[in-house]
Design a protein around this motif. Structure first.
Motif, mmCIF file in Angstrom:
data_model
loop_
_atom_site.group_PDB
_atom_site.id
_atom_site.type_symbol
_atom_site.label_atom_id
_atom_site.label_comp_id
_atom_site.label_asym_id
_atom_site.label_seq_id
_atom_site.Cartn_x
_atom_site.Cartn_y
_atom_site.Cartn_z
ATOM 1 N N SER A 417 0.827 -1.202 0.000
ATOM 2 C CA SER A 417 0.000 0.000 0.000
ATOM 3 C C SER A 417 0.864 1.255 0.000
ATOM 4 C CB SER A 417 -0.947 -0.006 1.209
ATOM 5 O OG SER A 417 -0.236 0.150 2.420
ATOM 6 N N ILE A 418 2.027 1.182 0.641
ATOM 7 C CA ILE A 418 2.956 2.312 0.657
ATOM 8 C C ILE A 418 3.546 2.524 -0.737
ATOM 9 C CG2 ILE A 418 5.117 3.175 1.635
ATOM 10 C CD1 ILE A 418 4.437 1.532 4.153
ATOM 11 N N LEU A 419 3.942 1.434 -1.382
ATOM 12 C CA LEU A 419 4.483 1.537 -2.736
ATOM 13 C C LEU A 419 3.424 2.052 -3.703
ATOM 14 C CD1 LEU A 419 6.509 -1.810 -2.865
ATOM 15 C CD2 LEU A 419 7.270 0.460 -2.140
ATOM 16 N N TRP A 420 2.193 1.648 -3.483
ATOM 17 C CA TRP A 420 1.080 2.124 -4.307
ATOM 18 C C TRP A 420 0.930 3.636 -4.143
ATOM 19 C CZ3 TRP A 420 -4.803 1.012 -3.474
ATOM 20 C CH2 TRP A 420 -5.476 1.146 -4.683
ATOM 21 N N ALA A 421 1.079 4.127 -2.920
ATOM 22 C CA ALA A 421 0.970 5.561 -2.664
ATOM 23 C C ALA A 421 2.036 6.332 -3.436
ATOM 24 C CB ALA A 421 1.093 5.837 -1.167
ATOM 25 N N PHE A 422 3.254 5.775 -3.521
ATOM 26 C CA PHE A 422 4.310 6.429 -4.290
ATOM 27 C C PHE A 422 3.932 6.530 -5.764
ATOM 28 C CE2 PHE A 422 7.347 5.188 -0.809
ATOM 29 C CZ PHE A 422 7.749 6.482 -0.515
ATOM 30 N N ALA A 423 3.370 5.465 -6.299
ATOM 31 C CA ALA A 423 2.993 5.470 -7.715
ATOM 32 C C ALA A 423 1.926 6.522 -7.989
ATOM 33 C CB ALA A 423 2.502 4.085 -8.126
ATOM 34 N N ILE A 424 0.929 6.618 -7.107
ATOM 35 C CA ILE A 424 -0.136 7.610 -7.279
ATOM 36 C C ILE A 424 0.437 9.020 -7.202
ATOM 37 C CG2 ILE A 424 -2.215 8.574 -6.223
ATOM 38 C CD1 ILE A 424 -2.954 5.693 -5.409
ATOM 39 N N SER A 425 1.333 9.236 -6.239
ATOM 40 C CA SER A 425 1.936 10.555 -6.099
ATOM 41 C C SER A 425 2.731 10.937 -7.343
ATOM 42 C CB SER A 425 2.846 10.573 -4.868
ATOM 43 O OG SER A 425 3.484 11.824 -4.732
ATOM 44 N N ALA A 426 3.518 9.986 -7.875
ATOM 45 C CA ALA A 426 4.333 10.271 -9.057
ATOM 46 C C ALA A 426 3.480 10.623 -10.258
ATOM 47 C CB ALA A 426 5.214 9.066 -9.379
ATOM 48 N N ALA A 427 2.342 9.965 -10.416
ATOM 49 C CA ALA A 427 1.511 10.171 -11.598
ATOM 50 C C ALA A 427 0.546 11.345 -11.462
ATOM 51 C CB ALA A 427 0.712 8.897 -11.896
ATOM 52 N N ALA A 428 0.034 11.594 -10.263
ATOM 53 C CA ALA A 428 -1.049 12.557 -10.102
ATOM 54 C C ALA A 428 -0.642 13.860 -9.424
ATOM 55 C CB ALA A 428 -2.186 11.916 -9.310
#
Length: 558
Positions: A417-428
């Motif tokens: 879930s933490i890694l997912w948060a990084f991906a969302i932050s990078a894209a959005a």
């Protein structure tokens, strides 16, 4: 690549997995909590307004701030989930950490000083000045979502530690942890959290570093006195026992995805940016980055030694295929039970708790800032400074309650879930901030479209939301949920640039690039001297063209 087999439950393992006596862990945890609350109480006296509560009056020194950033950036996952991933991913996991270390210098280089000049606490505050109220609200909602995802794993991990230690029901453990964490964040704001986080970093480091000296010594390493490098003379033995441990086995795109998510994602993380803003001045900010990189590298190298020692020990004992995959999260505790006993492991548990507290406190302050400061700014509510500070306190309490309620029915993934948060932050989030600082040609229409496209793409392609839809590789790399960034990031950037430039051509939208020029000049410290800066569309067009091959590369099957 190690693939643990499904075996007997943890209580049947032929090594110690729980405490024989709780005296040591309770003693260390009690002492550390007394210290946290004492620091919070003392620092509370320094809070005179929102600037003090959110960014500690911008007066935190480089060493304390660098340690605090490292603690906030790391987490309970450093002690538990990260080690488990390192056991699974092995040497390629270093690609994640290398990119992690790039993130804070990039924050300083790309927008740290510019946002300081605007007096911004968060990315949403910047978005209000740069794009208007609508984008500010969108950004605040994104920040809250990302911080909730990040904090969720910390609350669950802390509750599980309390559950194991005291035998409490999970729900009771969860709400006790939520109350303790929320309490000292409310008491002190960024003042106390900064100094507490610095203390918590050194608790984490010493709880990993010194016990690992004993472990490596007993494993036969001659360099045991410096764990980050001390396992080096055991490498030949590891290669013989686990031939694939040091292989860079993944597709090239996986490593590039690590850069997009792990170097660019943290750029949009407000709890990291807020730490940069607490520096006294630009020079202190640069020194903060130095200390952050230095102490974080020491911590990461030590934790890698833990994973190495864990695999080595289990291999020597013939147990590497007998540990359930989920229980690799507890590797650091198993090692210290085996080589150090209850007392040393009690201190390690206190270090793990410190890791969870340091990160989740930063998340709660970021959520508080997004709700208390950004929403008020977006809707232009007329309230006093004292009332705004009180709203900040209430937002922290509300954030703790919401996270606890979500954690009552936790997702199957924790570190992921933490890694997912990084991906969302990078894209959005990251594209909106960086391009908004460096180009007057991007506008609110492109920013809103980019954030929505980036967020939705990660959600849809991530294995955690709809499952049947995916992107990139298969197996472990896909399960991490980062592969989607290879599509989401270039698509978000393309959307931002194309929509912004097209919006300029539509008269009814009233987009005027010249209206942004003075603001951007102010952010970069230039006078309003009518010199054309940051107004050319050519850099945006070149950037868009560069995104096309990345998007095509990411779409192809891995």
């Amino acid at each position: 690549m190690i693939s643990p087999l499904e075996v007997a439950p943890a209580e049947d393992y032929p090594f110690q997995t729980t405490f024989d006596t709780l005296l040591a862990p309770l003693f260390f945890i009690a002492i550390t909590f007394v210290a946290y609350y004492a620091i919070s109480y003392v620092m509370k006296k320094r809070i005179q307004g929102t600037d003090d509560y959110m960014v500690a009056g911008r007066t935190i020194g480089p060493f304390v701030n660098g340690s605090a950033i490292s603690a906030t950036w790391e987490s309970l996952a450093t002690f538990m989930g990260v080690i488990a991933l390192m056991v699974q991913v092995q040497i390629p996991f270093l690609a994640m950490w290398t990119n992690f270390l790039l993130s804070i210098p990039l924050i300083v280089i790309l927008y740290g000083q510019t946002l300081r000049r605007l007096g911004s606490y968060t990315p949403a505050t910047f978005c209000k000045d740069r794009y208007g109220n609508s984008m500010s609200v969108v950004m605040a909602l994104l920040i809250v979502f990302v911080m909730l995802m990040y904090a969720l794993g910390q609350f669950i991990g802390l509750a599980q530690i309390a559950e194991i230690l005291f035998g409490w029901d999970y729900t009771l453990s969860l709400f006790v942890i939520a109350a303790l964490v929320t309490g000292y964040v409310v008491i002190s704001g960024m003042w106390g959290v900064s100094y507490n986080s610095a203390l918590q970093f050194w608790l984490m480091l010493t709880a990993a570093f010194f016990p690992m000296m004993l472990v490596l010594n007993q494993l036969g390493s001659t360099g045991w006195f410096f764990p980050p490098l001390g396992y080096g003379d055991l490498v030949p033995e590891m290669e013989a026992a686990q031939p694939g441990f040091f292989d860079m086995t993944f597709d090239t795109r996986w490593y590039f995805a690590m850069f997009l998510a792990m170097a660019l994602g943290p750029i949009g993380m407000p709890h990291l940016a807020q730490r940069i803003f607490t520096s006294r001045d630009v020079e202190a900010g640069r020194k903060t980055v130095f200390w952050f990189v230095a102490v974080s590298a020491l911590m990461f190298a030590t934790v890698y030694a833990v994973a190495f020692a864990g695999v080595m020990w289990l291999t020597q004992e013939g147990l590497i295929d007998t540990v359930d995959e989920a229980d690799f999260d507890k590797m650091i505790f198993y090692l210290n039970f085996a080589f150090g006993g209850d007392t040393i492991t009690g201190y390690v548990v206190a270090g793990a708790v410190a890791g969870g507290l340091s990160t989740v406190s930063g998340h709660m302050l970021a959520i508080s800032a997004a709700v208390a400061n950004d929403v008020i700014e977006a809707f232009e509510l007329e309230i006093t400074e004292d009332r705004k500070t009180q709203f900040g306190y209430a937002s922290v309490i509300g954030a703790g309650l919401v996270i606890a309620l979500i954690a009552l029915n936790p997702p199957a993934f924790l570190v992921v879930s933490i890694l997912w948060a990084f991906a969302i932050s990078a894209a959005a989030i990251t594209p909106v901030i960086v391009l908004g600082v460096w180009s007057a040609r991007v506008n609110r229409y492109g920013a809103i479209a980019s954030s929505i496209v980036g967020f939705v793409t990660v959600i849809v392609l991530s294995p955690h939301a709809f499952g049947g839809i995916g992107a990139g590789g298969e197996g472990l790399t896909a399960d991490l949920g980062i592969d989607a960034i290879m599509i989401a990031f270039p698509l978000s950037m393309l959307t931002f640039i194309v929509v912004s430039l097209v919006a300029e051509r539509i008269d009814s939208l009233g987009v005027d690039p010249e209206s942004n020029r003075a603001l951007i000049n102010e952010m970069h410290g230039y006078p309003d001297d009518d010199v054309e800066r940051f107004t050319s569309a050519m850099p945006l067009i070149i950037l868009a063209l560069l995104m096309l091959p990345i998007l095509w590369w990411g779409i192809q099957p891995w």
